[in-house]
Motif scaffolding. Structure first.
Motif, short mmCIF file in Angstrom:
data_model
loop_
_atom_site.label_atom_id
_atom_site.label_comp_id
_atom_site.label_asym_id
_atom_site.label_seq_id
_atom_site.Cartn_x
_atom_site.Cartn_y
_atom_site.Cartn_z
N TYR A 1 -2.51 -0.74 -13.38
CA TYR A 1 -3.70 -0.34 -12.64
C TYR A 1 -4.62 0.52 -13.51
CZ TYR A 1 -2.51 -2.25 -8.12
OH TYR A 1 -2.26 -3.11 -7.09
N PHE A 2 -4.04 1.37 -14.34
CA PHE A 2 -4.85 2.18 -15.26
C PHE A 2 -5.64 1.28 -16.20
CE2 PHE A 2 -5.03 4.04 -19.54
CZ PHE A 2 -5.91 5.08 -19.29
N LEU A 3 -4.99 0.28 -16.76
CA LEU A 3 -5.71 -0.64 -17.65
C LEU A 3 -6.78 -1.42 -16.92
CD1 LEU A 3 -2.99 -2.20 -19.99
CD2 LEU A 3 -4.84 -0.66 -20.61
N ALA A 4 -6.50 -1.79 -15.68
CA ALA A 4 -7.44 -2.62 -14.93
C ALA A 4 -8.70 -1.87 -14.52
CB ALA A 4 -6.75 -3.20 -13.71
N PHE A 5 -8.56 -0.60 -14.15
CA PHE A 5 -9.68 0.10 -13.53
C PHE A 5 -10.27 1.23 -14.36
CE2 PHE A 5 -7.30 -1.69 -9.92
CZ PHE A 5 -8.31 -2.49 -9.41
N SER A 6 -9.74 1.52 -15.53
CA SER A 6 -10.32 2.58 -16.35
C SER A 6 -11.40 2.00 -17.27
CB SER A 6 -9.24 3.24 -17.20
OG SER A 6 -8.74 2.35 -18.16
N GLU A 7 -12.23 2.91 -17.79
CA GLU A 7 -13.21 2.47 -18.79
C GLU A 7 -12.50 2.38 -20.13
OE1 GLU A 7 -17.11 4.02 -19.39
OE2 GLU A 7 -17.17 4.73 -17.33
N TRP A 8 -12.66 1.27 -20.79
CA TRP A 8 -11.99 1.06 -22.06
C TRP A 8 -12.80 1.70 -23.17
CZ3 TRP A 8 -11.18 -4.88 -21.29
CH2 TRP A 8 -10.24 -5.07 -20.27
N PRO A 9 -12.13 2.33 -24.13
CA PRO A 9 -12.86 2.90 -25.27
C PRO A 9 -13.68 1.87 -26.04
CG PRO A 9 -10.65 3.79 -25.18
CD PRO A 9 -10.72 2.70 -24.15
N SER A 10 -13.21 0.64 -26.10
CA SER A 10 -13.98 -0.39 -26.81
C SER A 10 -15.28 -0.72 -26.08
CB SER A 10 -13.15 -1.65 -26.99
OG SER A 10 -12.80 -2.20 -25.73
N GLN A 11 -15.31 -0.57 -24.76
CA GLN A 11 -16.55 -0.79 -24.01
C GLN A 11 -17.54 0.35 -24.25
OE1 GLN A 11 -15.22 -1.16 -19.95
NE2 GLN A 11 -15.32 -3.39 -20.05
N LYS A 12 -17.03 1.56 -24.41
CA LYS A 12 -17.90 2.70 -24.67
C LYS A 12 -18.59 2.56 -26.02
CE LYS A 12 -15.18 5.93 -21.97
NZ LYS A 12 -14.29 7.10 -22.01
N ILE A 13 -17.86 2.07 -27.01
CA ILE A 13 -18.42 1.89 -28.34
C ILE A 13 -19.50 0.80 -28.30
CG2 ILE A 13 -17.92 1.10 -30.69
CD1 ILE A 13 -15.16 2.41 -30.34
N GLY A 14 -19.25 -0.29 -27.59
CA GLY A 14 -20.22 -1.37 -27.48
C GLY A 14 -21.45 -0.94 -26.71
N ALA A 15 -21.29 -0.11 -25.68
CA ALA A 15 -22.43 0.36 -24.91
C ALA A 15 -23.29 1.32 -25.71
CB ALA A 15 -21.95 1.04 -23.62
N ALA A 16 -22.67 2.10 -26.59
CA ALA A 16 -23.42 3.05 -27.40
C ALA A 16 -24.23 2.32 -28.48
CB ALA A 16 -22.47 4.04 -28.05
N ALA A 17 -23.77 1.14 -28.90
CA ALA A 17 -24.46 0.41 -29.95
C ALA A 17 -25.72 -0.27 -29.43
CB ALA A 17 -23.53 -0.62 -30.57
N GLY A 18 -25.83 -0.47 -28.13
CA GLY A 18 -27.01 -1.10 -27.58
C GLY A 18 -26.74 -2.50 -27.09
#
Length: 72
Positions: free
Chosen positions: A49-66
Motif C-alpha cells: 500500500y505504501f508503494l501504491a499510494f506514496s509519491e515516488w522519488p522518481s516522479q518528483k525528479i521528473g516533475a522538477a525537470a519540467g
C-alpha cells in the motif's frame, strides 16, 4: 533420517517474491533493500500500500525537470 526440503522451498519462494519488488523499488527511486519487507507478514501488505499510494522519488525528479521530461 528424514530430509525436509521445506527450507529450500522457502528460499525459492522468498527469491520469487523479493526480486520483483527489488526491481520495483529501484525503479521508483526507493532503496531496493526495502523489498525485504515483503518477507515479513502484515508488514508486506502495508509496504504494498505504501508503494501504491506514496509519491515516488522518481516522479518528483521528473516533475522538477519540467514537462519535457515526462513521457506522453
Amino acid at each position: 533420517m528424514y530430509f525436509h526440503s521445506f527450507g529450500f522451498t522457502w528460499i525459492i519462494f522468498a527469491v520469487i517474491a523479493v526480486v520483483p519488488f527489488w526491481r520495483l523499488c529501484a525503479r521508483v527511486g526507493y532503496s531496493p533493500w526495502l523489498s525485504l519487507l515483503i518477507l515479513v507478514p502484515l508488514v508486506n501488505i502495508i509496504f504494498i500500500y505504501f508503494l501504491a499510494f506514496s509519491e515516488w522519488p522518481s516522479q518528483k525528479i521528473g516533475a522538477a525537470a519540467g514537462p519535457a521530461a515526462t513521457p506522453l
